[in-house]
Design a protein around this motif. Structure first.
Motif, PDB file in Angstrom:
ATOM      1  N   THR A  97       0.808   0.458  32.398  1.00 38.20           N
ATOM      2  CA  THR A  97       1.042  -0.803  33.101  1.00 38.20           C
ATOM      3  C   THR A  97      -0.235  -1.622  32.962  1.00 38.20           C
ATOM      4  O   THR A  97      -1.299  -1.202  33.427  1.00 38.20           O
ATOM      5  CB  THR A  97       1.346  -0.565  34.592  1.00 38.20           C
ATOM      6  OG1 THR A  97       2.580   0.137  34.709  1.00 38.20           O
ATOM      7  CG2 THR A  97       1.455  -1.890  35.342  1.00 38.20           C
TER       8      THR A  97
ATOM      9  N   ILE B 192      -2.449  -4.708  33.843  1.00 38.36           N
ATOM     10  CA  ILE B 192      -2.656  -5.697  34.900  1.00 38.36           C
ATOM     11  C   ILE B 192      -3.569  -6.794  34.366  1.00 38.36           C
ATOM     12  O   ILE B 192      -4.663  -6.522  33.852  1.00 38.36           O
ATOM     13  CB  ILE B 192      -3.280  -5.050  36.145  1.00 38.36           C
ATOM     14  CG1 ILE B 192      -2.391  -3.897  36.649  1.00 38.36           C
ATOM     15  CG2 ILE B 192      -3.495  -6.073  37.244  1.00 38.36           C
ATOM     16  CD1 ILE B 192      -3.041  -3.069  37.741  1.00 38.36           C
TER      17      ILE B 192
ATOM     18  N   PRO C 281      -2.726 -14.102  36.038  1.00 38.76           N
ATOM     19  CA  PRO C 281      -1.468 -14.800  35.706  1.00 38.76           C
ATOM     20  C   PRO C 281      -1.684 -15.921  34.696  1.00 38.76           C
ATOM     21  O   PRO C 281      -1.661 -17.112  35.018  1.00 38.76           O
ATOM     22  CB  PRO C 281      -1.008 -15.342  37.069  1.00 38.76           C
ATOM     23  CG  PRO C 281      -2.262 -15.495  37.856  1.00 38.76           C
ATOM     24  CD  PRO C 281      -3.173 -14.380  37.417  1.00 38.76           C
TER      25      PRO C 281
ATOM     26  N   LEU D 260       4.568  -2.058  30.791  1.00 36.96           N
ATOM     27  CA  LEU D 260       4.807  -3.045  31.836  1.00 36.96           C
ATOM     28  C   LEU D 260       3.595  -3.959  31.933  1.00 36.96           C
ATOM     29  O   LEU D 260       2.458  -3.514  31.810  1.00 36.96           O
ATOM     30  CB  LEU D 260       5.036  -2.349  33.185  1.00 36.96           C
ATOM     31  CG  LEU D 260       5.371  -3.247  34.386  1.00 36.96           C
ATOM     32  CD1 LEU D 260       6.723  -3.930  34.170  1.00 36.96           C
ATOM     33  CD2 LEU D 260       5.407  -2.413  35.674  1.00 36.96           C
ATOM     34  N   HIS D 261       3.865  -5.237  32.139  1.00 39.62           N
ATOM     35  CA  HIS D 261       2.795  -6.222  32.317  1.00 39.62           C
ATOM     36  C   HIS D 261       2.890  -6.765  33.735  1.00 39.62           C
ATOM     37  O   HIS D 261       3.917  -7.322  34.135  1.00 39.62           O
ATOM     38  CB  HIS D 261       2.943  -7.358  31.301  1.00 39.62           C
ATOM     39  CG  HIS D 261       1.913  -8.435  31.460  1.00 39.62           C
ATOM     40  ND1 HIS D 261       2.075  -9.699  30.944  1.00 39.62           N
ATOM     41  CD2 HIS D 261       0.694  -8.441  32.079  1.00 39.62           C
ATOM     42  CE1 HIS D 261       1.020 -10.438  31.245  1.00 39.62           C
ATOM     43  NE2 HIS D 261       0.173  -9.697  31.925  1.00 39.62           N
ATOM     44  N   LYS D 262       1.802  -6.622  34.507  1.00 34.95           N
ATOM     45  CA  LYS D 262       1.812  -7.024  35.909  1.00 34.95           C
ATOM     46  C   LYS D 262       0.718  -8.057  36.155  1.00 34.95           C
ATOM     47  O   LYS D 262      -0.466  -7.729  36.174  1.00 34.95           O
ATOM     48  CB  LYS D 262       1.591  -5.807  36.815  1.00 34.95           C
ATOM     49  CG  LYS D 262       1.731  -6.103  38.306  1.00 34.95           C
ATOM     50  CD  LYS D 262       1.570  -4.835  39.108  1.00 34.95           C
ATOM     51  CE  LYS D 262       1.761  -5.084  40.590  1.00 34.95           C
ATOM     52  NZ  LYS D 262       3.126  -5.559  40.910  1.00 34.95           N
ATOM     53  N   PRO D 263       1.069  -9.336  36.365  1.00 34.84           N
ATOM     54  CA  PRO D 263       0.057 -10.352  36.675  1.00 34.84           C
ATOM     55  C   PRO D 263      -0.385 -10.271  38.132  1.00 34.84           C
ATOM     56  O   PRO D 263       0.440 -10.143  39.035  1.00 34.84           O
ATOM     57  CB  PRO D 263       0.784 -11.684  36.409  1.00 34.84           C
ATOM     58  CG  PRO D 263       2.059 -11.328  35.714  1.00 34.84           C
ATOM     59  CD  PRO D 263       2.397  -9.942  36.154  1.00 34.84           C
ATOM     60  N   ILE D 264      -1.695 -10.330  38.341  1.00 39.21           N
ATOM     61  CA  ILE D 264      -2.271 -10.344  39.686  1.00 39.21           C
ATOM     62  C   ILE D 264      -3.372 -11.405  39.693  1.00 39.21           C
ATOM     63  O   ILE D 264      -4.208 -11.445  38.794  1.00 39.21           O
ATOM     64  CB  ILE D 264      -2.841  -8.968  40.086  1.00 39.21           C
ATOM     65  CG1 ILE D 264      -1.688  -7.963  40.251  1.00 39.21           C
ATOM     66  CG2 ILE D 264      -3.653  -9.054  41.366  1.00 39.21           C
ATOM     67  CD1 ILE D 264      -2.142  -6.571  40.666  1.00 39.21           C
TER      68      ILE D 264
ATOM     69  N   MET E 259      -5.870  -1.842  42.419  1.00 39.00           N
ATOM     70  CA  MET E 259      -4.692  -1.272  41.761  1.00 39.00           C
ATOM     71  C   MET E 259      -5.115  -0.292  40.668  1.00 39.00           C
ATOM     72  O   MET E 259      -4.557   0.806  40.546  1.00 39.00           O
ATOM     73  CB  MET E 259      -3.834  -2.392  41.164  1.00 39.00           C
ATOM     74  CG  MET E 259      -3.245  -3.340  42.188  1.00 39.00           C
ATOM     75  SD  MET E 259      -1.850  -2.629  43.090  1.00 39.00           S
ATOM     76  CE  MET E 259      -0.564  -2.762  41.868  1.00 39.00           C
TER      77      MET E 259
ATOM     78  N   ARG F 232      -2.574   2.588  39.506  1.00 39.30           N
ATOM     79  CA  ARG F 232      -1.362   1.775  39.336  1.00 39.30           C
ATOM     80  C   ARG F 232      -1.342   1.004  38.025  1.00 39.30           C
ATOM     81  O   ARG F 232      -0.424   0.220  37.795  1.00 39.30           O
ATOM     82  CB  ARG F 232      -1.232   0.787  40.506  1.00 39.30           C
ATOM     83  CG  ARG F 232      -1.180   1.444  41.874  1.00 39.30           C
ATOM     84  CD  ARG F 232       0.045   2.353  42.019  1.00 39.30           C
ATOM     85  NE  ARG F 232       0.115   2.940  43.346  1.00 39.30           N
ATOM     86  CZ  ARG F 232       0.713   2.379  44.382  1.00 39.30           C
ATOM     87  NH1 ARG F 232       1.284   1.197  44.250  1.00 39.30           N
ATOM     88  NH2 ARG F 232       0.737   2.989  45.554  1.00 39.30           N
ATOM     89  N   GLY F 233      -2.327   1.216  37.177  1.00 41.01           N
ATOM     90  CA  GLY F 233      -2.353   0.528  35.896  1.00 41.01           C
ATOM     91  C   GLY F 233      -3.764   0.416  35.368  1.00 41.01           C
ATOM     92  O   GLY F 233      -4.722   0.957  35.945  1.00 41.01           O
TER      93      GLY F 233
END
Length: 304
Positions: free
Chosen positions: A193, A195, A198, A220-224, A233, A238-239
């Protein structure tokens, strides 16, 4: 007499911002009837409708959208010109509006702004992250005076100067198997994942300069948006993330995260400060650029 005057552009902008004649009239210190009369007169003179009414709100027509774009482009320039002339008349230094296109650069910026405020007490400093037209458009539109960016777009009328070099690295948590690796290959991120801030993928270096050339995408790509949350995270498994090495080394101990080189040769980057050519010799703007460059050795990881 000219058909279009500054007040017409101001009306177009305020009606669009507030969506109703009542609110726009209040903002402009006019009565609603006076504003309605001015609008009708403008539309009669131009021979085209600028707005259409939908319920209680006004929406611009196609002609109105075009005129709104003109207003949003010209009014900031007129405001800027008047403010600059007032500063000349009153002997003031002015205002330095800094735009940020670099999410992890805020801590670096604070270390420049603090001594700058002491050295230039008659200059007001404002920092902005959101722009109506993007960073380059914000410079051309006089929304900002200086742009902090790792990805300059060289255009006539603008100049960009590098102020420090850094290395983009992968950030992993305390129990991640890559923690002690000398470097990481793209396929080793395929099941991760990822991170990031954005930002559009085509402006993220870990994609454009590392993953995409190898035909790899993360699971998975997760923008924060917040750096501290991003590091938390990563620290809790979590990544993984991609950040400048100097930032990881500064905050790594606090969060228990570690930097890993992206590829055998690493991903070298630079931070640039951009401004309009017409402003590049302003003494207080020039001083900020020079102070930023003086800090680069303390803030940046030398490229190898």
């Amino acid at each position: 007499m000219a058909l279009l005057e500054r007040i017409h552009l101001t009306i177009v902008r305020e009606v669009d911002r507030h969506g109703s004649l009542t609110a726009a009239a209040a903002r402009l210190n006019l009565t609603q009837s006076a504003l309605s009369h001015t609008i009708r007169k403008l539309e009669d003179q131009l021979g085209v409708e600028i707005w259409r009414r939908e319920g209680r709100r006004l929406h611009p027509t196609q002609a109105g959208e075009w005129l709104l774009a003109v207003a949003n482009r010209l009014l900031p320039q007129l405001d800027h010109a008047e403010e600059r002339l007032r500063q000349f008349a009153e002997g003031e230094r002015g205002k330095l509006r800094i735009g940020m296109e670099c999410h992890p650069c805020y801590q670096w910026l604070l270390k420049i702004v603090a001594p700058y405020l002491d050295a230039w007490p008659r200059v007001e400093v404002d920092v902005r992250q959101k722009f109506q037209f993007g960073g380059i458009g914000a410079l051309f539109g006089y929304e900002i005076d200086l742009l902090v960016t790792p990805d300059p777009l060289f255009r006539p009328g603008l100049c960009f100067e590098p102020v420090f070099d850094y290395e983009q690295v992968l950030v992993v948590g305390p129990h991640h198997p890559l923690r002690t690796a000398a470097f990481v290959e793209p396929d080793q991120i395929a099941d991760e994942t990822l991170i990031t801030y954005p930002v559009e993928i085509d402006r993220l270096d870990i994609y454009t300069r590392f993953l995409m050339p190898a035909g790899i995408r993360p699971k998975l790509h997760k923008p924060i948006e917040t750096t501290d949350i991003m590091l938390l995270m990563v620290a809790h498994g979590r990544g993984v993330a991609a950040l400048p090495r100097w930032m990881v080394e500064e905050y790594g101990a606090k969060f228990g995260v570690s930097p890993v080189r992206l590829g055998r040769d690493g991903v070298a980057k630079q931070i640039f400060l951009g401004c309009r050519d017409a402003d590049r010799d302003l003494d207080y703007l020039r001083a900020f650029v020079e102070m930023a460059r003086d800090h680069r050795d303390a803030q940046a990881e030398p490229t190898r």
